[in-house]
Design an enzyme around this catalytic site. Structure first.
Site, PDB file in Angstrom:
ATOM      1  N   SER A 150       0.846  -1.195   0.000  1.00 57.84           N
ATOM      2  CA  SER A 150       0.000   0.000   0.000  1.00 57.84           C
ATOM      3  C   SER A 150       0.880   1.242   0.000  1.00 57.84           C
ATOM      4  O   SER A 150       2.002   1.218   0.533  1.00 57.84           O
ATOM      5  CB  SER A 150      -0.894   0.018   1.244  1.00 57.84           C
ATOM      6  OG  SER A 150      -1.558   1.260   1.383  1.00 57.84           O
ATOM      7  N   TYR A 166      -2.872  -1.446   9.901  1.00 56.22           N
ATOM      8  CA  TYR A 166      -2.853  -1.645   8.451  1.00 56.22           C
ATOM      9  C   TYR A 166      -1.591  -1.052   7.826  1.00 56.22           C
ATOM     10  O   TYR A 166      -0.889  -1.726   7.063  1.00 56.22           O
ATOM     11  CB  TYR A 166      -4.094  -1.002   7.821  1.00 56.22           C
ATOM     12  CG  TYR A 166      -4.123  -1.100   6.309  1.00 56.22           C
ATOM     13  CD1 TYR A 166      -4.559  -2.261   5.680  1.00 56.22           C
ATOM     14  CD2 TYR A 166      -3.710  -0.033   5.516  1.00 56.22           C
ATOM     15  CE1 TYR A 166      -4.581  -2.361   4.303  1.00 56.22           C
ATOM     16  CE2 TYR A 166      -3.726  -0.124   4.132  1.00 56.22           C
ATOM     17  CZ  TYR A 166      -4.168  -1.282   3.533  1.00 56.22           C
ATOM     18  OH  TYR A 166      -4.176  -1.386   2.168  1.00 56.22           O
TER      19      TYR A 166
END
Length: 259
Positions: A150, A166
């Protein structure tokens, strides 16, 4: 050029392939000629995606829970019962959790780290014999391992995004990618894609609330589209990327360049 990007004769597994970025990548691999299998926890989503993508070519699917080592082993064993080689493994399955730092629960760490990091390592381990078998094919090129990271594993998320586990997990995926790339060379090329904001179900509520604001903050002035995810995956799975390993490639419209 057509041959350079062709995936004819290759077999791929995409985890989290029932929706979102996984589905986008599965479609791209199919269109490039690969035989594709998809997995996720929800069999109904997999069946619907398989029916939709079956317009390009048949696609296999199996429900699996990769949050445990046992689940990863079972998926690896299932795949080994259906194919002799695996040319491309896309570790895309993942989870997120949001909560203020003062109250972020242990469960929010356990769930996210188990699926986003440990599952990548476990499934890679159990699929490694199939990946090495593909690499050993006479006249073939290295197998491919593509991890989905990400942009928030590269830069600090916006203040409104309280997804601490995350972003930490995706930074871990990026380092795991580099570490594994060195260990598995030259048989397996290992790279990561670091997506930015893409219109998926996971992002739906955020985009509904702040879509215009987020789009305006992207240097390319738009969100990611399905072809952007499919294109980078096909590149990394094809001969076009045969001299690249250990790379983390942002596909975020330039957001990771911002301070």
């Amino acid at each position: 050029m057509t041959d350079l990007f062709s995936l004819d004769g290759k077999t791929a597994l995409v985890t989290g392939g029932g929706r979102g970025i996984g589905q986008m990548i599965a479609r791209g691999l199919l269109q490039a000629g690969a035989r594709v299998f998809i997995s996720s926890r929800k069999e109904d989503e997999l069946a619907a995606t398989a029916e939709e993508l079956g317009a390009y070519r048949p696609i296999g699917f199996v429900a699996s829970d990769l949050s445990t080592e046992t689940g990863a082993r079972q998926l690896g064993e299932w795949l080994a019962a259906h194919v002799d080689q695996l040319h491309v493994l896309v570790n895309n399955a993942g989870a997120a959790w949001g909560a203020p730092v003062e109250t972020f629960p242990d469960e929010g760490w356990t769930k996210v780290i188990d699926l986003n990091v440990k599952a990548v390592a476990h499934l890679t381990k159990f699929c490694l014999p199939l990946l090495r078998a593909a690499a050993a094919t006479p006249g073939g090129d290295p197998a491919r391992l593509i991890n989905i990271g990400s942009m928030y594993g590269i830069k600090v998320p916006h203040q409104e995004f309280t997804t601490y586990s995350y972003s930490a997990s995706k930074a871990a995926v990026h380092m795991l990618t580099r570490h594994t790339a060195r260990a598995l060379a030259p048989d397996v090329l290992v790279n990561a894609i670091a997506p930015g904001w893409v219109e998926t179900r996971m992002m739906a509520s955020t985009l509904e609330d702040r879509g215009e604001q987020l789009t305006a903050s992207v240097p390319l002035e738009r969100l990611g589209a399905p072809d952007n995810m499919a294109g980078i995956a096909v590149f990394l799975a094809s001969r076009a990327s045969s001299f690249i390993t250990g790379a983390v490639i942002p596909v975020d419209g330039g957001v990771s360049t911002l301070t």
